[in-house]
Scaffold this motif. Structure first.
Motif, mmCIF file in Angstrom:
data_model
loop_
_atom_site.group_PDB
_atom_site.id
_atom_site.type_symbol
_atom_site.label_atom_id
_atom_site.label_comp_id
_atom_site.label_asym_id
_atom_site.label_seq_id
_atom_site.Cartn_x
_atom_site.Cartn_y
_atom_site.Cartn_z
ATOM 1 N N LEU A 104 0.836 -1.201 0.000
ATOM 2 C CA LEU A 104 0.000 0.000 0.000
ATOM 3 C C LEU A 104 0.870 1.251 0.000
ATOM 4 N N PHE A 105 1.919 1.249 0.819
ATOM 5 C CA PHE A 105 2.813 2.403 0.873
ATOM 6 C C PHE A 105 3.392 2.714 -0.498
ATOM 7 N N LYS A 106 3.849 1.685 -1.212
ATOM 8 C CA LYS A 106 4.591 1.908 -2.446
ATOM 9 C C LYS A 106 3.689 2.055 -3.664
ATOM 10 N N GLN A 107 2.654 1.229 -3.763
ATOM 11 C CA GLN A 107 1.843 1.222 -4.974
ATOM 12 C C GLN A 107 0.673 2.197 -4.928
ATOM 13 N N THR A 108 0.156 2.509 -3.763
ATOM 14 C CA THR A 108 -1.012 3.393 -3.660
ATOM 15 C C THR A 108 -0.650 4.770 -3.129
ATOM 16 N N LEU A 109 0.077 4.817 -2.016
ATOM 17 C CA LEU A 109 0.433 6.100 -1.419
ATOM 18 C C LEU A 109 1.691 6.698 -2.026
ATOM 19 N N GLY A 110 2.411 5.947 -2.849
ATOM 20 C CA GLY A 110 3.571 6.499 -3.545
ATOM 21 C C GLY A 110 4.741 6.804 -2.650
ATOM 22 N N TRP A 111 5.015 5.920 -1.679
ATOM 23 C CA TRP A 111 6.115 6.177 -0.741
ATOM 24 C C TRP A 111 7.457 6.340 -1.465
ATOM 25 N N THR A 112 7.760 5.480 -2.417
ATOM 26 C CA THR A 112 9.061 5.507 -3.077
ATOM 27 C C THR A 112 9.042 6.261 -4.410
ATOM 28 N N ARG A 113 7.984 6.995 -4.709
ATOM 29 C CA ARG A 113 7.898 7.724 -5.970
ATOM 30 C C ARG A 113 8.755 8.990 -6.010
ATOM 31 N N PRO A 114 8.822 9.793 -4.952
ATOM 32 C CA PRO A 114 9.587 11.046 -5.043
ATOM 33 C C PRO A 114 11.075 10.781 -5.269
ATOM 34 N N LYS A 115 11.705 11.607 -6.066
ATOM 35 C CA LYS A 115 13.144 11.533 -6.324
ATOM 36 C C LYS A 115 13.853 12.545 -5.427
ATOM 37 N N LEU A 116 13.818 12.296 -4.138
ATOM 38 C CA LEU A 116 14.414 13.198 -3.168
ATOM 39 C C LEU A 116 15.909 12.896 -3.040
ATOM 40 N N ARG A 117 16.696 13.944 -2.951
ATOM 41 C CA ARG A 117 18.142 13.767 -2.814
ATOM 42 C C ARG A 117 18.546 13.598 -1.361
ATOM 43 N N ASP A 118 17.968 14.404 -0.478
ATOM 44 C CA ASP A 118 18.364 14.406 0.928
ATOM 45 C C ASP A 118 17.686 13.256 1.661
ATOM 46 N N PRO A 119 18.422 12.390 2.349
ATOM 47 C CA PRO A 119 17.771 11.300 3.098
ATOM 48 C C PRO A 119 16.890 11.792 4.237
ATOM 49 N N TYR A 120 17.189 12.969 4.789
ATOM 50 C CA TYR A 120 16.336 13.492 5.857
ATOM 51 C C TYR A 120 14.993 13.960 5.305
ATOM 52 N N ALA A 121 14.976 14.456 4.077
ATOM 53 C CA ALA A 121 13.696 14.739 3.430
ATOM 54 C C ALA A 121 12.920 13.454 3.181
ATOM 55 N N ALA A 122 13.636 12.380 2.846
ATOM 56 C CA ALA A 122 12.983 11.081 2.694
ATOM 57 C C ALA A 122 12.394 10.605 4.019
#
Length: 478
Positions: free
Chosen positions: A358-376
């Motif tokens: 659900l996190f990955k396919q519906t809520l898009g957890w891993t979709r953003p291309k964030l550079r900073d791990p703290y933003a992740a």
């Protein structure tokens, strides 16, 4: 779960609204944008494919620039949010026992050479259906499990594993902190059953049990079918000289000839897998060696006895060939009823896989291309907060099913279906975010200018290596 009456619905709505208020208190910088970004996650139609697409949701009243600025420069009091999650109503087993599952899920970033703290993550099912090691950010999650087969879990904590971290030590520290918060919130009191910690294969169960031996927890996990455990040391004969033995005979999981008569044997009829047979041996322990994680241990290595369980089923869904499952529990003297409860609790661990999907396919957890791990990290906690609101609203939303979908039983909506109807529930809850103020976009980089400060590139993998032998350890420590 039965359909709630009016009083129960009012109470559920109150708990949801109070959680939204508490969550807004945890947001200390870019408060309004982060709160509306979470609402956009919950109310936008369909799966989240891009981060900037959330700025188009009516619930997100600010521009896409503010969205990225909030993730990169915002602030979130994680400890306060963790304590708030621990104080919410949590699922329990039929015996009133808390069951916590711990597992690692990766946020894969194979092409993010300018993102620091990436590790090689073990991934299944890619390319030729072979396991691969792909760079990414691994996150360790702790979630409370429900007693029955469901796609719901209550996520309580998430920690990103770094290049200097030891997985077992981080997991033990994480479980210790979660349990402390549960005790402070009144979720566990003296006299209650020990909290069951369920792990999958890949965790060092003996080391976890040793690191958490002072806590009221029971470690349960799967072990490989090629492991070798030791029986209890035999009684010392009168007049025998020399040092008494610390280990008994070997029990090789792959060699039935080394198996003694089991101490417990149970047979259970299931609806999905036919007859389930479980046999268990009491007081079996792994023989530890002074290498890797045990190099710094003072004195003799501990004897960590537990219960070994072998589970076999008659068949598996989809005509798959059933194979035995080996489990090890850190508690001893298990009775037949305890053995059945343990292997059934282990099967509930796979409900956490539904949460990851659900996190990955519906809520898009891993979709953003964030550079900073703290933003992740901030984005990960927004995902957890959105999932928690769905769990609190599971009895409040209506089933807006598609024509080709089956009707869901009363009170049995999946998280995706609850999210589909959340936009109609959101106006009835609290809205701490203030209205946006008129603003003009920044000038940005002048046209035609070049970026003269390129981002640094970072290597992937562990930065701290452990010696494998006692000799190498002594030479390193001097």
């Amino acid at each position: 779960m039965s359909v709630p009456n009016d009083a129960a619905r009012v109470e559920s709505l109150r708990v949801l609204s109070q959680f939204r208020t508490d969550f807004s208190v945890c947001l200390t910088a870019r408060h309004d944008v982060l709160f509306e970004l979470t609402d956009a996650l919950l109310c936008i139609e369909g799966p989240v494919h891009t981060l900037v697409g959330l700025a188009l949701a009516p619930e997100h009243r600010r521009g896409h620039g503010a969205l990225y600025d909030a993730l990169n420069q915002g602030s979130l009091e994680v400890q306060h949010l963790r304590s708030t999650l621990a104080g919410l109503p949590l699922p329990r087993s039929a015996e009133g026992r808390l069951m916590l599952a711990v597992d690692v899920s990766p946020w894969l970033r194979p092409d993010a050479n300018t993102s620091p703290d990436r590790l090689f993550c073990h991934v299944h099912g890619r390319a030729k259906n072979q396991a691969q090691m792909i760079p990414g950010w691994p996150y360790s999650f702790v979630a409370a499990l429900e007693p029955g087969r469901t796609s719901w879990t209550a996520v309580l904590d998430a920690v990103r594993l770094g290049p200097h971290d030891d997985t077992a030590e981080v997991t033990a520290t994480q479980i210790r902190a979660v349990l402390q918060r549960l005790i402070e919130a009144g979720q566990w009191r003296a006299g209650d059953p020990d909290v069951l910690i369920v792990c999958d294969a890949g965790y060092d169960l003996a080391r976890l049990a040793f690191l958490l031996t002072d806590l009221p927890v029971e470690i349960l996990g799967r072990i490989r079918s090629d492991r070798v455990l030791r029986l209890p040391a035999p009684a010392r004969e009168p007049g025998t000289k020399g040092r008494p033995p610390r280990h008994g005979g070997e029990l090789r999981l792959a060699d039935p000839d080394t198996w003694p008569d089991p101490d417990v044997s149970t047979v259970t009829d299931t609806s999905r897998c036919g007859t389930a047979k479980a046999i268990a041996w009491d007081r079996l322990h792994p023989r530890l060696t002074r290498r890797a994680a045990w190099l710094d241990h003072d004195g003799d290595l501990p004897i960590l006895e537990g219960t070994l369980i072998r589970l076999t089923v008659q068949w598996l869904p989809g005509d798959r060939k059933p194979e035995p499952i080996w489990l090890w529990s850190s508690h001893t003297d298990a009775q037949p009823s305890n053995v059945d409860q343990l292997w059934q609790a282990y099967l509930r661990r796979f409900d956490l896989e539904h949460t990851f999907r659900l996190f990955k396919q519906t809520l898009g957890w891993t979709r953003p291309k964030l550079r900073d791990p703290y933003a992740a990290d901030r984005w990960t906690w927004l995902i957890i907060t959105a999932h928690t609101q769905l769990r609190l609203a599971r009895t409040l939303t209506t089933d807006l099913r598609r024509p080709w979908e089956r009707p869901a039983p009363d009170g049995r909506l999946t998280p995706a279906r609850v999210r589909r109807g959340f936009r109609h529930l959101q106006p009835k809850t609290t809205h701490p975010a203030s209205a946006p103020k008129p603003a003009k976009p920044g000038p940005g980089r002048p046209p035609g200018s070049k970026n003269r400060q390129p981002a640094p590139r970072h290597d992937v993998g562990k930065l701290t290596k452990r010696e494998l032998t006692v000799t190498a350890h002594k030479q390193h420590t001097g």
